[in-house]
Structures are given as structure tokens and as C-alpha cells.
Enzyme design. Structure first.
Site, short mmCIF file in Angstrom:
data_model
loop_
_atom_site.label_atom_id
_atom_site.label_comp_id
_atom_site.label_asym_id
_atom_site.label_seq_id
_atom_site.Cartn_x
_atom_site.Cartn_y
_atom_site.Cartn_z
N GLY A 135 52.56 65.46 102.43
CA GLY A 135 51.71 65.19 103.57
C GLY A 135 51.49 63.70 103.75
O GLY A 135 51.43 62.95 102.78
N THR A 136 51.39 63.29 105.01
CA THR A 136 51.17 61.87 105.32
C THR A 136 50.84 61.75 106.80
O THR A 136 50.93 62.72 107.56
CB THR A 136 52.43 61.05 104.99
N THR A 137 50.47 60.55 107.21
CA THR A 137 50.29 60.24 108.63
C THR A 137 50.81 58.84 108.89
O THR A 137 50.31 57.88 108.30
CB THR A 137 48.82 60.32 109.06
N LYS A 139 53.27 52.70 102.60
CA LYS A 139 54.13 53.53 103.44
C LYS A 139 54.78 52.77 104.58
O LYS A 139 55.55 53.36 105.34
CB LYS A 139 53.31 54.70 104.00
N SER A 149 52.16 65.26 108.29
CA SER A 149 51.30 66.42 108.44
C SER A 149 50.07 66.13 109.30
O SER A 149 49.52 67.04 109.92
CB SER A 149 50.85 66.91 107.06
#
Length: 269
Positions: A55-57, A88, A185
Site C-alpha cells: 500500500g502507498t499513495t 518514495k 492503495s
């Protein structure tokens, strides 16, 4: 003349060797095959069973002064938060950035690999590679590895001779050009903020605040996103990091604590 070839002849049995010792050498390697009528379906289900949940944004968008790039910093393995300080947003060269979404190792390795190839292109051609060329180079590399388990969902953002550029590239070799993207996500929540507040004629300060607010709201609703909201700006003079704010502190900036009025207590004389 006669040559002695006795040393080249193979002997079928070692003198004094037991059958137990030789059995391991003579037996061919084997493994059990699953008892199933549809092996392809079994293989797909097995891969999904051991596939790690990620999961990440991350987000990026083009506006009149350049490209704004933002991301959170949480790394998760299913329900376990493994790190809150992952970088990131990766610097490919002084005028180009890449974002990480998917497998951390895959993204980091292929961004480093892309940075090397971009530098070699610059040395060979005496000019920086364009954003279009860099994204196409990465897409071609990943296309050759499709179906091999790579997990990459990245955005390539930068500034070249034609101005700002933004591309989305994934591990299947897909490549899209656009004005704004969000990957991970938490992207549905980030898109909600971006679509509501985005317009092309924003200033750098307005664009940075929009990116920061979109990342915050994604971390607020998505359990796999969190940590620090990092915001980068890419302009004619290259990229620059504008801010890195803890999302827990941003929460109280956007939703300040309201003081409650305490009713006066009755005190007996």
C-alpha cells in the site's frame, strides 16, 4: 605408438563404497506434483496466496509553472507497518523524478537502472534525455520482464526542452501520458481531493498545498499509507524539495482542536 586411455575410462562402482552412499548420487531429483485437475488455476491461486499486500499513495500533476510530485513514506507488509520513513520519490537526474508504488526493491532497482541509462544517453549525445524518452526506455525494459513477478507502478515527472512532462509506467510495460496521476492503495482518496481542487493556473504555493492536502487525506482514510507527506517541485531549473510534513501534525492543521466550554459546577456553601 599406442596411447594409454585407461585413465579416461569410467568405473561403475567405487571400491569399498556402500549402497547407501551411492544411492544419493544415482537417484534422479524429483518433487511431488499437486494432486489437481487444473494445474494452471492451482498455480494462480498459489501465487495470490503468497503475494504480499502492499500500500502507498503517490501523485503528480502538471500546472503552469512545472510539475508537482508528492508521496507518503509508509512501507507495509500486509497488516504490518515495516517502516515510516521510506523515500518514495527518487531523483533520476537533476531535472527528473520517479515515484515508487508496488514492490520497494523492484522500484528502487529499476529507477537506479534508469538513472544510469539516462546518464549514459547524456554523455553519448551531449544533451539530457527527454521525459518522453526516459519513460519509454523504462516501459521497454519492464515489458521484457512482464509475467515474471515484478511489481512496479511509477510516474516519471520532469522538465526537458519541450517543458514539463508526466508519464505513468507499470510493470506490464504500460505507459500513459497525462496531466495528473495518482498511484497506490490511497489513490482513490487522493484523486477526490485533486479533482476538486486542481486547475492549471495555480501558483507554486497553491499547487504544493493541493498536493500536500491530497496526500494527507489519503493517509487519513487508507491504512497502508502514512508517515511523512513529501512534496517536490520540478521546474525549468530542476527539481526542489518543498516540504516534508508528518501527517499526524497536518491533521491538526486541517482539523484544529476546538475548545469545549465547561459548564460551571455548582458548589455548596
Amino acid at each position: 605408438m599406442k596411447f594409454d586411455t585407461s585413465g579416461l575410462e569410467s568405473h561403475g562402482r567405487l571400491v569399498g563404497a556402500s549402497d547407501e552412499l551411492l544411492s544419493g548420487f544415482s537417484a534422479a531429483p524429483s518433487f511431488a506434483i499437486p494432486n489437481t485437475t487444473d494445474f494452471d488455476c492451482f498455480q494462480k491461486e498459489a501465487i495470490q496466496m503468497v503475494k504480499p499486500a502492499k500500500g502507498t499513495t503517490t501523485l503528480a500533476f502538471i500546472f503552469k509553472d512545472g510539475v508537482m510530485v508528492a508521496a507518503d513514506s509508509r512501507a507495509s507488509m500486509g497488516g504490518y507497518i515495516s517502516s515510516q520513513s521510506v523515500k518514495k520519490i527518487i531523483e533520476i537526474n537533476p531535472y527528473m523524478l520517479g515515484t515508487m508504488a508496488g514492490g520497494a526493491a523492484d522500484c528502487q532497482f529499476w529507477h537506479r537502472n534508469l538513472g544510469i541509462k539516462c546518464r549514459l544517453h547524456e554523455l553519448a549525445n551531449k544533451r539530457r534525455i527527454s521525459v518522453t524518452g526516459a519513460s519509454k526506455l523504462l516501459a521497454n525494459i519492464l515489458y521484457n520482464y512482464r509475467g515474471m513477478g515484478l511489481s512496479v507502478g511509477t510516474m516519471i515527472a520532469g522538465w526537458d526542452e519541450t517543458g514539463p512532462g508526466l508519464f505513468y509506467v507499470d510493470s506490464d510495460g504500460g505507459r500513459l501520458k497525462g496531466k495528473r496521476f495518482s498511484v497506490g492503495s490511497g489513490s482513490p482518496y487522493a484523486y477526490g481531493v485533486l479533482d476538486n481542487g486542481y486547475h492549471y493556473d495555480m501558483s507554486v504555493e497553491e499547487a504544493a498545498e493541493l498536493a500536500r492536502r491530497a496526500i494527507y487525506h489519503a493517509t487519513f482514510r487508507d491504512g497502508a499509507s502514512g508517515g511523512v507527506a513529501s512534496v517536490y517541485y520540478v521546474g525549468p531549473d530542476g527539481w526542489k524539495k518543498l516540504s516534508g510534513d508528518d501527517v499526524a501534525e497536518l491533521h491538526y492543521n486541517y482539523y484544529p482542536v476546538e475548545s469545549t466550554v465547561v459548564e460551571q459546577e455548582m458548589v455548596e456553601d
